[in-house]
Design an enzyme around this catalytic site. Structure first.
Site, mmCIF file in Angstrom:
data_model
loop_
_atom_site.group_PDB
_atom_site.id
_atom_site.type_symbol
_atom_site.label_atom_id
_atom_site.label_comp_id
_atom_site.label_asym_id
_atom_site.label_seq_id
_atom_site.Cartn_x
_atom_site.Cartn_y
_atom_site.Cartn_z
ATOM 1 N N LYS A 164 37.108 -115.677 -63.970
ATOM 2 C CA LYS A 164 37.289 -115.840 -65.417
ATOM 3 C C LYS A 164 35.946 -115.664 -66.146
ATOM 4 O O LYS A 164 35.911 -115.119 -67.255
ATOM 5 C CB LYS A 164 37.867 -117.217 -65.714
ATOM 6 C CG LYS A 164 38.021 -117.555 -67.205
ATOM 7 C CD LYS A 164 38.909 -116.571 -67.938
ATOM 8 C CE LYS A 164 39.390 -117.070 -69.285
ATOM 9 N NZ LYS A 164 38.404 -117.641 -70.180
ATOM 10 N N GLU A 171 34.521 -109.156 -71.719
ATOM 11 C CA GLU A 171 35.032 -109.339 -73.088
ATOM 12 C C GLU A 171 33.887 -109.290 -74.104
ATOM 13 O O GLU A 171 34.011 -108.668 -75.176
ATOM 14 C CB GLU A 171 35.770 -110.667 -73.147
ATOM 15 C CG GLU A 171 36.295 -111.113 -74.488
ATOM 16 C CD GLU A 171 36.828 -112.524 -74.387
ATOM 17 O OE1 GLU A 171 36.236 -113.419 -75.020
ATOM 18 O OE2 GLU A 171 37.824 -112.745 -73.673
#
Length: 291
Positions: A164, A171
């Site tokens: 993650k 991102e």
């Protein structure tokens, strides 16, 4: 199955609802009594039938450590704790060791989906022993998006949060690229409708993505992002990604530059950071600063 869920904020509250819609029983605890199903962690544990599964959805660091410590005293051998917050993977190793000494299983779960997860489902990256992951699998199946993808058992303890973390680093870089392109389009006189240029990219281009869709949403609400201050926080995971790259001698120039760009936003009213702030608000409900 039954699940205890600790932390019913923007993410946790929607996760409780999605799991319930799948037919499972969720007993939630939050410090806010208006959203909590029980008055204490002790009451939550008492209401669950063994072997229990308790999912922790609170801020990383001291808050998570405090809850893990309390659960270690309340739970029994054979129970399982899931940390679904944005904890650092090195904390997972510590928590697994502490709980494992008491016979309690531990799973770390990186969760992506933001404020849209209730509707679209949550992408889940988990780490831990297969036997512990299996105990939580019905909840993972309830939370994930429909279809074949959106869930991965990434590896041993810490692998979920590490995956993650890398996801969030990517991102950062993707948002920065959109923001830089947007600023350049806004700068030149020949392009008279930047919003529609972004909208045109939503179909048939190699850069189409959900982030692009959210950028169009933001520009539809505030065409030139005039209402926003060019300031963007970093959640911490971008820093951890860069630190891990240094530790492993892996070059991450784009991700590193995107993190430094956020630092620059705290010195100037950066046009690029208006887009970063708008995107973070669109996908995660993160706060924005007005002028």
């Amino acid at each position: 199955m039954q699940l205890g869920l600790i932390g019913l904020g923007k993410m946790g509250g929607n996760m409780r609802e999605r799991i319930r819609r799948a037919g499972h029983t969720v007993i939630g605890y939050d410090r806010n009594p208006e959203v909590s199903d029980v008055a204490s962690l002790a009451e939550l544990v008492d209401k669950l039938e063994g072997p229990r599964v308790v999912w922790v959805m609170v801020p990383a660091g001291a808050a998570t450590q405090s809850v893990v410590d309390e659960l270690g005293d309340l739970l029994s051998p054979g129970d399982t704790v899931v940390d679904g917050g944005n904890s650092r993977w090195t904390d997972d190793e510590k928590h697994a060791e502490e709980l494992g000494a008491k016979g309690i299983g531990f799973v770390d779960a990186g969760v992506s989906g933001g404020v849209w997860g209730l509707q679209n489902g949550y992408a889940l990256m988990v780490g831990g022993d297969a036997e512990h992951v299996a105990k939580v699998q019905p909840v993972f199946d309830a939370l994930k998006p429909e279809g074949d993808f959106g869930f991965v058992h990434a590896g041993k303890v810490g692998a979920g949060h590490f995956a993650k973390m890398v996801h969030n680093g990517i991102e950062y870089a993707m948002m920065q690229a959109y923001a830089e392109g947007w600023e350049l389009l806004e700068k030149v006189d020949s392009v008279t409708d930047v919003r529609e240029v972004f909208r045109s990219w939503q179909e048939g281009t190699v850069i189409r993505s959900w982030l692009l869709d959210l950028a169009v949403n933001a520009l539809s609400e505030d065409e030139h992002l005039d209402k926003l201050r060019g300031y963007a926080e970093d959640s911490g995971e971008g820093r951890w990604t860069v630190e891990a790259a240094i530790d492993n001698a892996v070059p991450l120039p784009a991700i590193t530059a995107s993190l430094f760009a956020r630092f620059a936003s705290r010195q100037d009213d950066s046009p690029q950071m208006k887009m970063i702030a708008a995107l973070r608000n669109q996908f995660g409900g993160h706060a924005v600063e007005s002028k």
